[in-house]
Design a protein around this motif. Structure first.
Motif, mmCIF file in Angstrom:
data_model
loop_
_atom_site.group_PDB
_atom_site.id
_atom_site.type_symbol
_atom_site.label_atom_id
_atom_site.label_comp_id
_atom_site.label_asym_id
_atom_site.label_seq_id
_atom_site.Cartn_x
_atom_site.Cartn_y
_atom_site.Cartn_z
ATOM 1 N N THR A 127 35.299 47.086 45.265
ATOM 2 C CA THR A 127 36.188 46.992 44.096
ATOM 3 C C THR A 127 35.536 47.586 42.854
ATOM 4 O O THR A 127 36.163 48.341 42.116
ATOM 5 C CB THR A 127 36.560 45.503 43.834
ATOM 6 O OG1 THR A 127 37.049 44.965 45.039
ATOM 7 C CG2 THR A 127 37.584 45.356 42.733
ATOM 8 N N GLN A 157 44.894 46.600 39.236
ATOM 9 C CA GLN A 157 44.404 45.207 39.172
ATOM 10 C C GLN A 157 43.055 45.100 38.467
ATOM 11 O O GLN A 157 42.685 44.052 37.964
ATOM 12 C CB GLN A 157 44.266 44.637 40.592
ATOM 13 C CG GLN A 157 45.609 44.380 41.229
ATOM 14 C CD GLN A 157 45.478 44.117 42.715
ATOM 15 O OE1 GLN A 157 44.399 43.842 43.219
ATOM 16 N NE2 GLN A 157 46.591 44.197 43.420
ATOM 17 N N THR A 158 42.287 46.190 38.473
ATOM 18 C CA THR A 158 40.949 46.100 37.871
ATOM 19 C C THR A 158 40.737 47.076 36.715
ATOM 20 O O THR A 158 39.719 47.009 36.031
ATOM 21 C CB THR A 158 39.848 46.400 38.925
ATOM 22 O OG1 THR A 158 40.123 47.673 39.500
ATOM 23 C CG2 THR A 158 39.751 45.330 39.989
ATOM 24 N N ARG A 201 36.674 51.126 40.935
ATOM 25 C CA ARG A 201 37.003 51.114 39.498
ATOM 26 C C ARG A 201 36.171 52.165 38.767
ATOM 27 O O ARG A 201 36.668 52.952 37.983
ATOM 28 C CB ARG A 201 36.709 49.703 38.950
ATOM 29 C CG ARG A 201 36.972 49.552 37.463
ATOM 30 C CD ARG A 201 36.651 48.133 37.017
ATOM 31 N NE ARG A 201 37.076 47.918 35.652
ATOM 32 C CZ ARG A 201 36.379 48.277 34.586
ATOM 33 N NH1 ARG A 201 35.212 48.847 34.738
ATOM 34 N NH2 ARG A 201 36.846 48.065 33.372
#
Ligand SMILES: NC(=O)C1=CN([C@@H]2O[C@H](COP(=O)(O)OP(=O)(O)OC[C@H]3O[C@@H](n4cnc5c(N)ncnc54)[C@H](OP(=O)(O)O)[C@@H]3O)[C@@H](O)[C@H]2O)C=CC1
Ligand SMILES: CC(C)(CO)C(=O)C(=O)O
Length: 301
Positions: free
Chosen positions: A177, A229-230, A181
């Motif tokens: 994740t 989402q990030t 990002r």
């Protein structure tokens, strides 16, 4: 604590300077004997964002066997430079904890060839420029995120070693994740700054560069909606502002006639999009432009 840093470039020197604030013993593995000797004699000079100069004494060698194995090892070379280090990294005790700090996505797969019990991934949102063999300019303060990639020893690293004056870090759960990002941040910032030869801050102040960066971000999001989402476009702008005085690592590569990280940053994103039968035409154009600049470059390692 003993810390070994492989690669005394912009990020390696920056990390070593800040870690030594907490009295960690820093040893560098450099590629050249000249740089190792200079580091042993002169130490590292860090120019902090407030202009203050800090000098740190360090050890430095070109030979892995001279560095302590009972230490935290931070690998701060570019992705395409990892291949030359494979044998040496494999030769380290399997209980040696390794931290990889590369931009891009390609190293995640590469790392799986190592058999070490504990391997961490870090993403770095600082701006750093290596001025000479022993001097680093800290050109923008950001957060460092660290996540376990492979963790079998049940003894997590102590994140407090990465907490110093201008160097703040947080431990997170999922390496993929944070790397995803960061790769999108770099895909938005690095190619445009390298092509136009502008500082990160000019991506905000130059209206056309800004428009292009925003369009790239929106294009990536269409193919990878999960990224929202990030990461928001506000985060991209914030990183440009925080590192406004920095020359992105891709621009530094261009200015120093070094091979860029376009493959491990943008090439990998384009391949991932292709597996979903998606294309990113704007980003692909920048990809070919940076490849063309790489090919035009005068000398590569
Ligand atoms: N600079 C920045 O602002 C940021 C960079 N990053 C990322 O951090 C990573 C490192 O980048 P950066 O520090 O800028 O790059 P640099 O090119 O400044 O540093 C890489 C260093 O690794 C050394 N090296 C290469 N091969 C070996 C080897 N076999 N043994 C020992 N040392 C070796 C190089 O030595 P030599 O000088 O002899 O070639 C060089 O000093 C990259 O993935 C980059 O994208 C992330 C955030 C910000
Ligand atoms: C954080 C940022 C964008 C700093 O320039 C970077 O990662 C890079 O230059 O590669």
């Amino acid at each position: 604590m003993k810390v070994v840093i492989v690669g005394a470039g912009a990020i390696g020197l920056l990390i070593g300077s800040y870690l030594s604030e907490r009295n960690h013993e820093i040893t560098y593995i450099t590629r050249s004997t000249v740089q190792a000797e200079k580091l042993r004699l002169q130490g590292i000079t860090l120019i902090q964002p407030n202009g203050e100069k800090v000098n740190t004494q360090v050890q430095a060698f070109t030979d892995f066997r001279l560095a302590p194995t009972e230490a935290l090892w931070i690998v701060a070379v570019k992705f395409h430079q990892l291949t030359n280090l494979e044998k040496e990294l494999q030769s380290l005790s399997l209980s040696t904890t390794l931290v990889f700090v590369q931009n891009g996505l390609a190293h995640l797969k590469w790392i799986n060839r190592l058999k070490h019990q504990d391997i961490y991934i870090a993403t770095i949102e600082h701006g750093a420029v290596k001025q000479d063999a022993t001097t680093v300019l800290h050109k923008g303060v950001g957060l460092t995120k660290i996540a376990p990639h492979i963790m079998t020893s049940k003894a997590p690293i102590d994140i407090s070693i990465f907490q110093t004056s201008f160097f703040q870090s947080e431990m997170v759960e999922d390496a993929y994740t944070i790397v995803l990002r960061k790769v999108v941040l770099n895909a938005c910032i690095n190619p445009i700054t390298a092509i136009l030869q502008i500082k990160n801050g000019e991506l905000i102040t130059n209206s056309h560069a800004f428009h292009l960066m925003k369009s790239i971000f929106e294009e990536i999001l269409l193919s990878f909606p999960e990224i929202s989402q990030t990461l928001t476009f506000e985060d991209v702008k914030e990183l440009c502002v925080k590192t406004s005085q920095n020359y992105s690592s891709m621009l530094q590569d261009r200015l120093n006639h070094r091979k860029s990280e376009i493959e491990s940053i943008v090439g990998v994103l384009l391949q991932m999009a292709a597996t979903k039968e998606r294309d990113l035409p704007l980003l692909r154009t920048l990809y070919y432009l940076v490849l063309a600049l790489d090919e035009k470059g005068e000398s590569f390692e």
